[in-house]
Enzyme design. Structure first.
Site, PDB file in Angstrom:
ATOM      1  N   ASN A  36     -11.143 -22.677 -43.716  1.00  0.00           N
ATOM      2  CA  ASN A  36     -10.698 -23.317 -44.960  1.00  0.00           C
ATOM      3  C   ASN A  36      -9.682 -22.374 -45.624  1.00  0.00           C
ATOM      4  O   ASN A  36     -10.059 -21.356 -46.191  1.00  0.00           O
ATOM      5  CB  ASN A  36     -11.922 -23.533 -45.866  1.00  0.00           C
ATOM      6  CG  ASN A  36     -11.568 -24.221 -47.164  1.00  0.00           C
ATOM      7  OD1 ASN A  36     -10.397 -24.536 -47.426  1.00  0.00           O
ATOM      8  ND2 ASN A  36     -12.571 -24.457 -48.003  1.00  0.00           N
ATOM      9  N   ARG A 119     -10.280 -27.477 -42.703  1.00  0.00           N
ATOM     10  CA  ARG A 119     -10.267 -28.329 -43.881  1.00  0.00           C
ATOM     11  C   ARG A 119      -8.819 -28.472 -44.332  1.00  0.00           C
ATOM     12  O   ARG A 119      -8.111 -27.471 -44.503  1.00  0.00           O
ATOM     13  CB  ARG A 119     -11.078 -27.666 -44.978  1.00  0.00           C
ATOM     14  CG  ARG A 119     -11.083 -28.477 -46.228  1.00  0.00           C
ATOM     15  CD  ARG A 119     -11.880 -27.805 -47.297  1.00  0.00           C
ATOM     16  NE  ARG A 119     -12.021 -28.722 -48.412  1.00  0.00           N
ATOM     17  CZ  ARG A 119     -12.760 -28.471 -49.463  1.00  0.00           C
ATOM     18  NH1 ARG A 119     -13.427 -27.355 -49.534  1.00  0.00           N
ATOM     19  NH2 ARG A 119     -12.848 -29.335 -50.442  1.00  0.00           N
ATOM     20  N   HIS A 208     -12.588 -34.200 -52.476  1.00  0.00           N
ATOM     21  CA  HIS A 208     -13.985 -33.846 -52.162  1.00  0.00           C
ATOM     22  C   HIS A 208     -14.560 -34.821 -51.140  1.00  0.00           C
ATOM     23  O   HIS A 208     -15.773 -35.013 -51.059  1.00  0.00           O
ATOM     24  CB  HIS A 208     -14.917 -33.905 -53.399  1.00  0.00           C
ATOM     25  CG  HIS A 208     -14.677 -32.867 -54.425  1.00  0.00           C
ATOM     26  ND1 HIS A 208     -14.751 -33.141 -55.770  1.00  0.00           N
ATOM     27  CD2 HIS A 208     -14.378 -31.553 -54.328  1.00  0.00           C
ATOM     28  CE1 HIS A 208     -14.499 -32.027 -56.454  1.00  0.00           C
ATOM     29  NE2 HIS A 208     -14.272 -31.052 -55.596  1.00  0.00           N
ATOM     30  N   ARG A 269     -10.368 -28.548 -65.932  1.00  0.00           N
ATOM     31  CA  ARG A 269      -9.496 -29.734 -65.885  1.00  0.00           C
ATOM     32  C   ARG A 269      -9.999 -30.797 -66.848  1.00  0.00           C
ATOM     33  O   ARG A 269     -11.207 -31.007 -66.976  1.00  0.00           O
ATOM     34  CB  ARG A 269      -9.473 -30.339 -64.470  1.00  0.00           C
ATOM     35  CG  ARG A 269      -8.702 -29.513 -63.492  1.00  0.00           C
ATOM     36  CD  ARG A 269      -8.686 -30.200 -62.120  1.00  0.00           C
ATOM     37  NE  ARG A 269      -8.829 -29.198 -61.085  1.00  0.00           N
ATOM     38  CZ  ARG A 269      -9.454 -29.389 -59.926  1.00  0.00           C
ATOM     39  NH1 ARG A 269      -9.988 -30.550 -59.646  1.00  0.00           N
ATOM     40  NH2 ARG A 269      -9.528 -28.418 -59.047  1.00  0.00           N
TER      41      ARG A 269
END
Ligand code: ADP
Length: 426
Positions: A36, A119, A208, A269
């Site tokens: 990743n 990923r 996700h 966020r």
């Protein structure tokens, strides 16, 4: 066709390698390296694809700056080594060296690595499911860099480094956006002029996806639901947070949009805001749209609502208990938004059988789970207070007479990537 031919060659070579290793070792010893990559970091795990156990894991940090490798074999000591890593190539090289180190490595040789699973953030509209890497896939990931400018270029660096350092091994890419590609048009289209969709593919993608896919599948298994007749809502609540509606195993709605900024309130966020706020604040503050977006991504969320106290729910809960009202407001606003989305997704599926909490907050923060579920009494949900004291493990949170089963199910994105990789290369 060429791509398919290469894939066949890759899987043929793989079968041959497997046969040789099994002959030499008298056992199945296939491992998947899961990678990743971020722009200056790289997380990795070696997973045995038969037992699904992690054999070693770690992290490269400060790639392109100086370089630090962390390596930890399961059950062994964590090692931290400072070593120059000008690019992702040196980082992967050091990871491979650590994995075959005669003293502390978990592999006898790199031949044991069956495949590499990567990923990748954004697949755009072309890459709607996991794929074995070939030229066409690389080109499509490059094309989607526009939509994932922070992550896709870094993901590509990791893929290219693995191709260079382990030639002939199949690389598989698993996209954060794939799971959201099954949304119906009425859920993924924004009500803005069609030309923006036609020209730029402005639509809801969702993120996700690996986690939502893994947790929804595991929830169906764990609760013994009939996949083809199931309605599951997954609440992935971490520093980044999103929620998805999964009907009959397919994602039918999800809260993140073109980018991961939309939807739930997150650590830093904002989640959903009235888009007019952007123009209003740019005009009043004399800032440009890039500065405004940076504020919405990095200086908002529970961090902002708590008056910059923290984006971590452990700190927020402690402060709230000590009487800090802003921290209490941040937790309430976060839980309220989650509950609103659960209501919306129950409507999207015309019902719900199960709700799963996952992610750092979903798995650990009993207070947040309680505040969300308190708002869902109208669904006939009742929570077991004793069970809610548990954290970081798989358990059922609702009482026996609850009309909807609520569970906590830790996500495992690396295992999900390993499974996808094995499914594609075998
Ligand atoms: P990321 O999006 O970075 O992967 P995680 O899923 O790891 O985030 O979640 C990290 C967050 O989980 C932390 O910021 C914190 O808010 C929350 N968290 C972790 N452990 C606990 C805990 N014991 N109690 C409450 N919240 C926790």
């Amino acid at each position: 066709m060429e791509g398919a031919c290469e894939e066949n060659n890759a899987s043929g070579a793989l079968a041959e390698r497997k046969r040789i290793i099994k002959e030499n070792q008298g056992e199945s010893a296939m491992k998947v390296l899961v990678v990743n990559c971020g722009s200056s970091s790289l997380k990795y795990q070696i997973i045995d694809s038969d037992t699904e156990k992690v054999e070693a894991k770690g992290l490269c940090e400060r790639i392109g700056i100086d370089g630090r490798l962390t390596y930890q074999p399961t059950g062994g000591e964590k090692e931290v080594t400072e070593a120059p890593m000008p690019t992702h190539n040196e980082a992967i090289s050091l990871v491979l060296e650590a994995l075959v180190n005669p003293k502390t490595g978990v592999l006898k040789s790199l031949d044991e690595v069956e495949a590499i699973g990567h990923r990748v953030l954004h697949g755009g509209t072309k890459l709607t499911e996991s794929r074995i890497v070939d030229d066409e896939v690389i080109a499509a990931i490059e094309e989607a860099c526009d939509l994932g400018p922070l992550h896709n270029p870094a993901n590509l660096m990791g893929i290219r480094a693995c191709m260079q350092l382990m030639p002939g091994k199949p690389n598989v890419v698993v996209f954060d956006t794939s799971f959201g590609m099954t949304l119906p048009a009425y859920a993924y289209r924004y009500a803005i002029p069609t030309r923006f969709y036609d020209k730029y593919k402005v639509r809801r993608y969702g993120f996700h996806g690996t986690s939502h896919s893994f947790v929804s599948k595991e929830t169906i298994k764990y609760l013994g639901l009939d996949k083809d007749n199931s309605k599951v809502i997954v609440c992935h609540l971490g520093n980044g947070a999103s929620i998805s509606a999964v009907q009959n195993g397919k994602c039918v709605d999800t809260s993140m949009g073109l980018t991961p900024l939309e939807g739930l309130i997150m650590g830093t966020r904002s989640g959903d805001v009235d888009p007019s706020i952007l123009q209003y604040l740019c005009n009043h503050e004399g800032i440009d749209i890039n500065q405004m977006l940076s504020i919405l991504n990095h200086d908002s969320g529970v961090m902002a609502l708590s008056n910059n106290l923290s984006s971590d729910f452990r700190d927020l809960e402690e402060a709230m208990n000590a009487g800090n009202e802003a921290a209490g407001l941040a937790i309430d606003a976060f839980a309220y938004r989650v509950a609103k989305y659960v209501g919306a997704y129950t409507a999207a599926m015309n019902g719900v059988d199960a709700i799963a909490f996952t992610g750092g907050i979903g798995e650990n923060a009993g207070l947040v789970r309680k505040k969300v579920l308190e708002r869902l009494g109208y669904l006939g949900i009742s929570m077991d207070e004793e069970q809610n004291k548990k954290r970081g493990e798989r358990f059922i949170l609702s009482t026996k007479d609850s009309k909807v089963t609520v569970c906590v199910l830790p996500t495992n994105e690396e295992l999900a990537i390993c499974r996808e990789t094995v499914a594609l290369v075998q």
